[in-house]
Design a protein around this motif. Structure first.
Motif, PDB file in Angstrom:
ATOM      1  N   VAL A  19      44.787   1.484   2.660  1.00  0.00           N
ATOM      2  CA  VAL A  19      45.075   0.840   3.962  1.00  0.00           C
ATOM      3  C   VAL A  19      46.229   1.579   4.645  1.00  0.00           C
ATOM      4  CG1 VAL A  19      45.989  -1.264   5.026  1.00  0.00           C
ATOM      5  CG2 VAL A  19      44.170  -1.429   3.314  1.00  0.00           C
ATOM      6  N   ILE A  20      47.284   1.896   3.886  1.00  0.00           N
ATOM      7  CA  ILE A  20      48.441   2.567   4.501  1.00  0.00           C
ATOM      8  C   ILE A  20      48.059   3.990   4.944  1.00  0.00           C
ATOM      9  CG2 ILE A  20      50.747   3.510   4.023  1.00  0.00           C
ATOM     10  CD1 ILE A  20      51.362   0.967   2.484  1.00  0.00           C
ATOM     11  N   ARG A  21      47.297   4.695   4.148  1.00  0.00           N
ATOM     12  CA  ARG A  21      46.862   6.041   4.583  1.00  0.00           C
ATOM     13  C   ARG A  21      46.066   5.934   5.881  1.00  0.00           C
ATOM     14  NH1 ARG A  21      45.610   6.414  -1.043  1.00  0.00           N
ATOM     15  NH2 ARG A  21      43.376   6.245  -0.610  1.00  0.00           N
ATOM     16  N   HIS A  22      45.203   4.925   5.973  1.00  0.00           N
ATOM     17  CA  HIS A  22      44.394   4.721   7.189  1.00  0.00           C
ATOM     18  C   HIS A  22      45.288   4.378   8.381  1.00  0.00           C
ATOM     19  CE1 HIS A  22      41.483   3.212   9.999  1.00  0.00           C
ATOM     20  NE2 HIS A  22      41.680   1.942   9.728  1.00  0.00           N
ATOM     21  N   LEU A  23      46.250   3.464   8.175  1.00  0.00           N
ATOM     22  CA  LEU A  23      47.127   3.057   9.285  1.00  0.00           C
ATOM     23  C   LEU A  23      47.938   4.244   9.798  1.00  0.00           C
ATOM     24  CD1 LEU A  23      48.452  -0.392   7.989  1.00  0.00           C
ATOM     25  CD2 LEU A  23      46.920  -0.001   9.948  1.00  0.00           C
ATOM     26  N   LEU A  24      48.482   5.035   8.873  1.00  0.00           N
ATOM     27  CA  LEU A  24      49.335   6.158   9.305  1.00  0.00           C
ATOM     28  C   LEU A  24      48.508   7.249   9.986  1.00  0.00           C
ATOM     29  CD1 LEU A  24      51.828   6.392   6.292  1.00  0.00           C
ATOM     30  CD2 LEU A  24      52.238   5.389   8.564  1.00  0.00           C
ATOM     31  N   ALA A  25      47.257   7.395   9.563  1.00  0.00           N
ATOM     32  CA  ALA A  25      46.417   8.438  10.161  1.00  0.00           C
ATOM     33  C   ALA A  25      45.810   8.011  11.493  1.00  0.00           C
ATOM     34  CB  ALA A  25      45.298   8.815   9.185  1.00  0.00           C
TER      35      ALA A  25
END
Ligand code: NAD
Ligand code: DAU
Length: 356
Positions: A19-25
């Protein structure tokens, strides 16, 4: 909804890190990762975040009211994605206390802190606030050969894990109905993909298969799970937070029912192609049928048509392509794998994040 500051609990875990990788990207919001770093956490799953000005990390326990209140006060989130949990069914059978503590009490602490914070917001800020609880299809119990779980399927959990998640779902609804907290719930099927701790079926079979070890299949291997690639779940979570109706439940699934034996045989075939073993030409010979899990739910299947129709979410990865992608990820990311295998990931986190 376009959120400015998203508080993610359990962001060092398997799904939380996706989820965090998706949000930051793909989003512009600031992200606070609130995680106590249990055995299941691995900050190596978030490479490069230390250079990302929109990312912050707090090492703290969701059962600690002061730490949770401080996170709300200091970070001032307009969205909470609550993933922190004890997540492994087999561990819940041998040590249920941690599941009751984190999943039930910890969720209660999160809700009460969110409520107090929500009550302090202006009307405009309240209109833009969401609390999304990430839950599991296991709260619905076991299906027979026919049928699917729907959003209104009655709860019937079998394991201490699923009972504790059912309890947390009920708390979330209660804080919505009694206190007006704008809550949503997702119940998702089995996830697989990169960065999953190798206690769960798919990464355990990949690691054992790579090492030429036995592949323990519970019972006859005919239990059925519905598999979803983790990045598709991460996108679904963010979609539900942004577009979902307050108070609603959204089911998320992969429409990929497989028996455990089918899953393990497919992993063996992919490994034989991608990473041939010097002495074992057919890894399916490593399959060993072992004592069944007590209370083992027979089958899960998700009807996620409401989530697809109302929110426009659709999975992008098929099970076969996702499984090959996953095997390739474990083959390519030897540093992550070795650190988990040797336990070095824990030493690294204690050295770098002990006092935060
Ligand atoms: P995981 O075990 O990989 O990660 C859990 C994370 O929560 C870890 O980083 C851990 O350190 C953190 N955590 C645990 N207790 C904590 C506490 N007391 N305070 C703060 N942090 C704490 O779990 P996962 O597989 O990524 O699952 C995430 C969520 O999604 C869980 O709520 C789980 O019930 C739900 N879920 C998982 C699946 C699945 O297939 N894995 C499917 C559906 C729903
Ligand atoms: O359905 C969603 C749930 O999926 C999540 O809520 C849980 O957090 C997640 O752990 C997962 O639960 P399962 O119990 O279904 O996952 P697990 O990988 O532990 O097991 C998948 C199936 O494989 C299950 O039928 C048990 C079986 N199994 C598992 C292991 C670890 C084996 O046959 N052998 C094994 O060694």
């Amino acid at each position: 909804m376009q959120f400015q500051r998203i508080l993610v609990t359990g962001g060092a875990g398997f799904i939380g890190s996706a989820v965090i990788r998706h949000l930051l990207a793909d989003r512009e919001a600031e992200v606070l990762n609130f995680d106590v770093l249990t055995y299941a956490a691995n900050l190596m799953s978030l490479p490069g975040v230390e250079d990302e000005p929109r990312y912050r990390f707090v090492r703290a326990n969701i059962c600690d009211p002061e730490a949770v209140q401080a996170a709300f006060r200091d970070f001032r989130p307009d969205c909470v994605l609550h993933l922190a949990a004890e997540s492994h069914v087999d561990r819940s059978l041998t040590g249920p206390a941690a599941f009751i503590e984190t999943n039930v009490l910890g969720t209660g602490v999160m809700l009460q802190a969110a409520r107090e914070y929500f009550d302090s917001l202006s009307a405009d800020e309240q209109a833009g606030f969401r609390f999304l609880h990430i839950s599991t299809d296991e709260v619905f119990g076991s299906l027979g050969d026919e049928g699917m779980f729907h959003p209104d399927t009655p709860y019937d959990p079998s394991s201490p894990y699923s009972a504790s998640k059912a309890g947390s779902d009920h708390l979330v609804r209660a804080w919505g109905r009694s206190f007006g907290l704008p809550v949503l719930i997702t119940n998702c099927s089995n996830n697989y993909g990169p960065c999953q701790f190798p206690e769960k079926l798919i990464p355990l079979m990949i690691l054992n298969g790579l090492e030429g070890k036995k592949l323990p299949v519970y019972g006859k291997g005919d239990n059925v799970r519905d598999w979803l690639y983790v990045d598709d779940h991460a996108r679904a979570i963010v979609t539900v937070a942004e577009k979902g109706q307050i108070g609603e439940t959204y089911l998320i699934g992969g429409e990929a029912e497989r028996t455990n034996l089918e899953v393990v045989r497919t992993i063996c075939a992919i490994l034989d192609e991608e990473a041939p073993h010097a002495e074992i030409s057919d890894r399916s010979g490593l399959i060993e049928f072992v004592t069944d899990r007590p209370g083992h739910d027979f089958r899960y299947a998700i009807d996620c048509s409401k989530t697809q129709a109302e929110l426009g979410w659709a999975q992008q990865e098929s099970f076969e392509s996702g499984l090959r992608r996953t095997v390739r990820w474990y083959l390519a990311n030897t540093a992550w794998l070795d650190a988990v295998r040797t336990g070095a990931y824990r030493d690294w986190m204690e050295a770098n994040y002990a006092s935060r």
